[in-house]
Design an enzyme around this catalytic site. Structure first.
Site, PDB file in Angstrom:
ATOM      1  N   ASP A   1      41.686  46.351  35.390  1.00 39.74           N
ATOM      2  CA  ASP A   1      40.799  45.644  37.245  1.00 39.74           C
ATOM      3  C   ASP A   1      40.907  46.783  37.868  1.00 39.74           C
ATOM      4  O   ASP A   1      42.890  46.601  38.113  1.00 39.74           O
ATOM      5  CB  ASP A   1      42.244  44.831  37.098  1.00 39.74           C
ATOM      6  CG  ASP A   1      40.887  43.924  38.704  1.00 39.74           C
ATOM      7  OD1 ASP A   1      40.837  44.383  39.655  1.00 39.74           O
ATOM      8  OD2 ASP A   1      40.537  42.957  38.618  1.00 39.74           O
TER       9      ASP A   1
ATOM     10  N   THR B   1      31.454  33.084  37.797  1.00 45.78           N
ATOM     11  CA  THR B   1      29.932  33.744  36.552  1.00 45.78           C
ATOM     12  C   THR B   1      29.659  35.049  36.806  1.00 45.78           C
ATOM     13  O   THR B   1      28.767  35.612  36.235  1.00 45.78           O
ATOM     14  CB  THR B   1      29.532  33.084  38.367  1.00 45.78           C
ATOM     15  OG1 THR B   1      29.420  33.879  39.408  1.00 45.78           O
ATOM     16  CG2 THR B   1      29.010  32.043  38.273  1.00 45.78           C
TER      17      THR B   1
ATOM     18  N   ARG C   1      33.981  39.990  42.697  1.00 44.51           N
ATOM     19  CA  ARG C   1      33.018  39.226  41.529  1.00 44.51           C
ATOM     20  C   ARG C   1      33.954  37.799  41.307  1.00 44.51           C
ATOM     21  O   ARG C   1      35.310  37.547  41.006  1.00 44.51           O
ATOM     22  CB  ARG C   1      33.693  40.394  40.523  1.00 44.51           C
ATOM     23  CG  ARG C   1      32.211  40.945  39.794  1.00 44.51           C
ATOM     24  CD  ARG C   1      32.646  41.721  38.547  1.00 44.51           C
ATOM     25  NE  ARG C   1      33.494  41.610  37.893  1.00 44.51           N
ATOM     26  CZ  ARG C   1      33.367  42.097  36.416  1.00 44.51           C
ATOM     27  NH1 ARG C   1      32.449  42.591  36.692  1.00 44.51           N
ATOM     28  NH2 ARG C   1      34.010  41.873  35.637  1.00 44.51           N
TER      29      ARG C   1
HETATM   30  C1  PRP Z   1      35.297  44.639  40.460  1.00 42.47           C
HETATM   31  C2  PRP Z   1      35.486  46.472  41.046  1.00 42.47           C
HETATM   32  C3  PRP Z   1      34.209  46.512  41.286  1.00 42.47           C
HETATM   33  C4  PRP Z   1      33.371  45.297  40.749  1.00 42.47           C
HETATM   34  C5  PRP Z   1      32.665  45.715  39.427  1.00 42.47           C
HETATM   35  O1  PRP Z   1      35.975  44.762  42.250  1.00 42.47           O
HETATM   36  O2  PRP Z   1      35.736  46.904  41.725  1.00 42.47           O
HETATM   37  O3  PRP Z   1      33.669  46.303  42.708  1.00 42.47           O
HETATM   38  O4  PRP Z   1      34.477  44.592  40.503  1.00 42.47           O
HETATM   39  O5  PRP Z   1      31.627  44.520  39.118  1.00 42.47           O
HETATM   40  P1  PRP Z   1      30.581  44.387  38.293  1.00 42.47           P
HETATM   41  O6  PRP Z   1      29.680  45.579  38.438  1.00 42.47           O
HETATM   42  O7  PRP Z   1      30.028  43.945  37.428  1.00 42.47           O
HETATM   43  O8  PRP Z   1      29.096  44.132  40.260  1.00 42.47           O
HETATM   44  P2  PRP Z   1      36.658  43.304  42.033  1.00 42.47           P
HETATM   45  O9  PRP Z   1      35.366  41.742  42.388  1.00 42.47           O
HETATM   46  O10 PRP Z   1      37.845  42.746  40.656  1.00 42.47           O
HETATM   47  O11 PRP Z   1      37.703  43.037  44.072  1.00 42.47           O
HETATM   48  P3  PRP Z   1      38.690  44.031  43.806  1.00 42.47           P
HETATM   49  O12 PRP Z   1      38.007  45.145  44.499  1.00 42.47           O
HETATM   50  O13 PRP Z   1      39.238  42.989  44.958  1.00 42.47           O
HETATM   51  O14 PRP Z   1      39.787  43.552  42.851  1.00 42.47           O
HETATM   52  N1  URA Z   2      35.970  45.618  38.491  1.00 45.27           N
HETATM   53  C1  URA Z   2      37.080  45.819  37.257  1.00 45.27           C
HETATM   54  O1  URA Z   2      37.955  46.405  37.838  1.00 45.27           O
HETATM   55  N2  URA Z   2      37.177  46.490  35.945  1.00 45.27           N
HETATM   56  C2  URA Z   2      36.440  46.259  34.774  1.00 45.27           C
HETATM   57  O2  URA Z   2      36.030  46.825  33.990  1.00 45.27           O
HETATM   58  C3  URA Z   2      35.056  45.672  35.464  1.00 45.27           C
HETATM   59  C4  URA Z   2      35.056  44.942  37.461  1.00 45.27           C
END
Ligand code: PRP
Ligand code: URA
Length: 209
Positions: A200, A108, A104
């Protein structure tokens, strides 16, 4: 909402509460994520197809139900979804594992794809997509879009915590997908983090940041 199931078993609720605690360290966070995935998987997989097979017991031969069809596909959304894979594999050790890499954008909040590899033939398998967090729903919708573009048809989505916004967005974009969540939290904050959430998920599972 049809096709949306909140898996609020007391054991799941208890374990989610420990996950939320910022004092919970990486080791315990990982174990709990897998345990919750296993408990959720037990319910989410209750409609797996069965077929009678002949088995010889020490007493006699009988027809008895076994899982049928192509092997299950577990597809974690990288990174955090990886934390739920072993919990599902504990239930279905023969499952195949695909991967979808999405991150993500921090400004944005839009998802970006960097990897996709699915077991084939994907169209004949029940597919369980895992991601602990369903926040805006952008990543989940994009992941399911990819899987459908590759031919996936029977798709289940499992998240430990969802925001109402993300749940609605995923359900509206893909009403045929069966969605399983452990808890629906209050809202998203200005950084699109789930409140109260658990922070996170990827960083807490992998000990980064
Ligand atoms: C986090 C989570 C989801 C996403 C959710 O991943 O594990 O994949 O955000 O957010 P959304 O519903 O708003 O799309 P992140 O992009 O932080 O990547 P990561 O798992 O590599 O930390
Ligand atoms: N991704 C995460 O890991 N935590 C949140 O709260 C939202 C997106």
């Amino acid at each position: 909402m049809e096709n949306v199931t909140i898996l609020d078993h007391p054991l799941i609720q208890h374990k989610i509460s420990i996950l939320r605690n910022k004092a919970t360290g990486t080791n315990e966070f990982r174990s709990l994520t897998d345990e919750i995935a296993m408990l959720m998987g037990y319910e989410a997989l209750r409609d797996l197809p069965l077929e009678d097979a002949e088995v010889e017991t020490p007493i006699e031969t009988c027809m008895t139900p076994m899982l049928s069809g192509k092997k299950l596909a577990v597809v974690p959304i990288l990174r955090a979804g990886l934390g739920m894979v072993n919990g599902i594999l504990a239930l279905v050790p023969s499952a195949k594992v695909g991967h979808i890499g999405l991150y993500r954008d921090e400004v944005t909040h839009q998802p970006h794809e960097y990897y996709c590899k699915l077991p084939s033939p994907i169209e004949l398998r029940t597919i369980v997509v895992t991601d602990p967090m369903l926040a805006t729903g952008g990543s989940a919708v994009e992941a399911v879009d990819f899987i459908k573009q590759h031919g996936g048809r029977t798709i289940k989505f499992m998240a430990i915590i969802a925001a109402p916004e993300g749940l609605k967005r995923l359900h509206e974009a893909h009403p045929d997908v069966q969605i399983y969540v452990g808890h629906v939290d209050r809202c998203l904050n200005e950084n699109a983090y789930i409140c109260p959430g658990l922070g996170d998920a990827g960083d807490r599972i992998f000990g980064t940041k």
